[in-house]
Design a protein around this motif. Structure first.
Motif, short mmCIF file in Angstrom:
data_model
loop_
_atom_site.label_atom_id
_atom_site.label_comp_id
_atom_site.label_asym_id
_atom_site.label_seq_id
_atom_site.Cartn_x
_atom_site.Cartn_y
_atom_site.Cartn_z
N ILE A 83 0.85 -1.19 0.00
CA ILE A 83 0.00 0.00 0.00
C ILE A 83 0.89 1.24 0.00
CG2 ILE A 83 -2.00 -1.09 1.11
CD1 ILE A 83 -1.10 0.27 3.76
N TRP A 152 -7.86 -8.23 -0.89
CA TRP A 152 -7.41 -6.89 -0.48
C TRP A 152 -7.34 -5.97 -1.70
CZ3 TRP A 152 -4.91 -5.39 4.44
CH2 TRP A 152 -5.01 -6.38 5.43
N ARG A 160 -14.42 4.48 -0.18
CA ARG A 160 -13.14 4.49 0.54
C ARG A 160 -13.26 5.17 1.89
NH1 ARG A 160 -9.58 5.80 -4.90
NH2 ARG A 160 -10.00 3.74 -5.76
N TYR A 234 -6.92 1.34 -0.77
CA TYR A 234 -7.04 -0.06 -0.38
C TYR A 234 -7.77 -0.22 0.96
CZ TYR A 234 -3.99 -1.48 -4.17
OH TYR A 234 -3.47 -1.71 -5.41
N SER A 236 -6.75 0.61 3.75
CA SER A 236 -5.78 -0.03 4.64
C SER A 236 -4.88 0.94 5.38
CB SER A 236 -4.90 -0.99 3.84
OG SER A 236 -5.68 -2.03 3.29
N GLU A 254 -1.62 -4.62 10.35
CA GLU A 254 -2.24 -3.95 9.20
C GLU A 254 -3.73 -4.22 9.25
OE1 GLU A 254 -1.20 -5.13 5.20
OE2 GLU A 254 -1.97 -3.25 4.39
N ARG A 256 -7.59 -3.65 7.33
CA ARG A 256 -8.36 -3.26 6.15
C ARG A 256 -9.80 -3.04 6.57
NH1 ARG A 256 -8.88 -3.90 0.03
NH2 ARG A 256 -10.95 -4.75 -0.35
N GLU A 258 -13.73 -2.24 5.24
CA GLU A 258 -14.67 -2.21 4.11
C GLU A 258 -15.98 -1.65 4.64
OE1 GLU A 258 -14.83 -6.11 2.28
OE2 GLU A 258 -12.69 -6.05 1.83
N TYR A 264 -10.28 -7.08 7.74
CA TYR A 264 -9.11 -7.96 7.93
C TYR A 264 -8.11 -7.30 8.87
CZ TYR A 264 -10.55 -10.43 3.63
OH TYR A 264 -11.23 -11.14 2.67
#
Ligand code: NAG
Ligand code: NAG
Ligand code: NAG
Ligand code: NAG
Ligand code: NAG
Ligand code: NAG
Length: 307
Positions: A83, A152, A160, A234, A236, A254, A256, A258, A264
């Motif tokens: 990323i 991912w 976003r 991403y 992330s 890390e 993520r 959504e 994640y």
């Protein structure tokens, strides 16, 4: 043509709104990360150029010579994810490795933040968390199996998360060890899969939730010395830090998101977990100067636990 026009518009807007900071060049930062990955593949550093005068190399929170670390081995990269932070001119790359290019065991899971000067984009910091046999819940083969099934990919533009949301979410999560109210500030999602070393919270488990094993003791020493790389495209955010409550273990998380919720989490932690089976392969010849941090008096079981 289209993008050039957009570029010109952005430049014009930039002139009108001088307070809007220029974005760092994503393509450049991404291609530097590509060269960094190539350096692992070849065990050679010659392809890394535009290195700043004040360049620093940090491996597991220790400043060292880049030539004395993990780069002495030529690795076969089984999984790679990158990323880019276009505000802080930085990248984060996750690498999963089971063998070197000669086919010998070389189990590594690596999280790397690379930082560039905003002006000439010279690279002034490469900051790695390198886990291997003996690290927290380590099994690179298993980590690879789980990670390669996850999605991912880029998040649709309209969906976003903002940088602020990503930072707040990551901080709230990492605050849970030291702050009782932090748990309520985490944007928990369902399903949510945490890959903690090689241990997975789903799918397949009844819960499929990232709440499994979160700290119940919220009065522990904090997760400190946080360094961030944030990429809303991403969804992330990468945070490298020190888990003070775990014998000062160097750590990488890390996240993520959504639809604004945690989807994640990947963790890499340089603490000994007692998870080792006797027959787990040792990594190929440990490079000169490289030391796996063996945590202090830890005697954890094999359970799913972030605490
Ligand atoms: C961004 O970096 C790429 C790769 O180095 C380069 O080709 C491109 O010209 C750069 N873009 C800008 C606007 O400087
Ligand atoms: C190196 O220079 C960059 C800016 O060019 C600066 O942000 C960074 O803090 C410096 N690092 C050190 C260790 O001095
Ligand atoms: C991956 O995730 C994105 C974002 O949630 C979604 O739009 C896309 O459909 C997913 N792709 C697959 C193959 O599941
Ligand atoms: C604890 O976490 C909550 C929620 O994120 C936050 O509002 C509060 O400021 C935190 N307290 C401390 C002492 O950091
Ligand atoms: C981690 O690195 C920072 C910056 O060099 C240093 O201040 C800190 O003491 C280190 N922490 C540990 C536990 O080594
Ligand atoms: C690591 O995981 C792989 C794949 O699940 C498994 O075959 C292997 O036995 C595991 N190694 C150890 C030492 O547990």
């Amino acid at each position: 043509m289209h993008s050039r026009l957009l570029g010109a518009c952005a430049a014009a807007l930039g002139a009108l709104l001088p307070t809007v900071a220029a974005e760092c060049n994503r393509t450049y930062i991404q291609s530097f990360a590509d060269e960094y990955v190539k350096a692992h593949e070849t065990g050679q550093l010659y392809n890394l150029d535009n290195i700043a005068d004040n360049f620093t190399y940090v491996e597991n929170n220790k400043t060292s010579e880049i030539t004395s670390g993990i780069f002495l081995n030529a690795l076969k990269i089984d999984h790679r994810h990158t990323i880019v932070d276009t505000v802080d001119c930085a990248s984060f790359t996750e690498l999963i490795v089971t063998h070197n290019v000669s086919g010998e065991p070389a189990p590594y899971v690596i999280g790397t933040q690379i930082r560039h000067s905003p002006g000439d984009l010279s690279c002034y910091l490469i900051d790695l968390i390198v886990s291997t046999t003996g690290s927290w819940l380590f099994n690179a083969t298993k980590t690879l199996e789980y990670a390669s099934k996850e999605n991912w990919t880029l998040i649709e533009e309209a969906k976003r998360p903002s940088r602020e949301l990503l930072k707040t979410a990551a901080d709230a999560y990492l605050d849970m060890w030291s702050n009782k109210s932090a748990i309520d500030a985490v944007p928990w999602g369902q399903p949510c899969d945490r890959l903690e070393g090689s241990v997975y919270t789903g799918p397949g488990l009844p819960t499929d939730s990232c709440k499994v094993g979160i700290p119940t003791n919220n009065n522990q020493a904090p997760n400190s010395h946080r360094r961030y790389v944030i990429d809303p495209t991403y969804g992330s955010i990468s945070v490298l830090c020190i888990f003070e409550h775990l014998s000062n273990a160097p750590d990488s998380h890390e996240f993520r998101l959504e639809n604004g919720k945690l989807r994640y989490i990947h963790t890499i932690t340089l603490a000994r977990s007692g998870f080792l089976a006797a027959d787990e392969p040792e990594p190929a010849p440990v490079p000169r100067g490289y030391r796996v941090r063996r945590g202090g008096a830890l005697s954890r079981g094999t359970g799913l636990s972030e605490s």
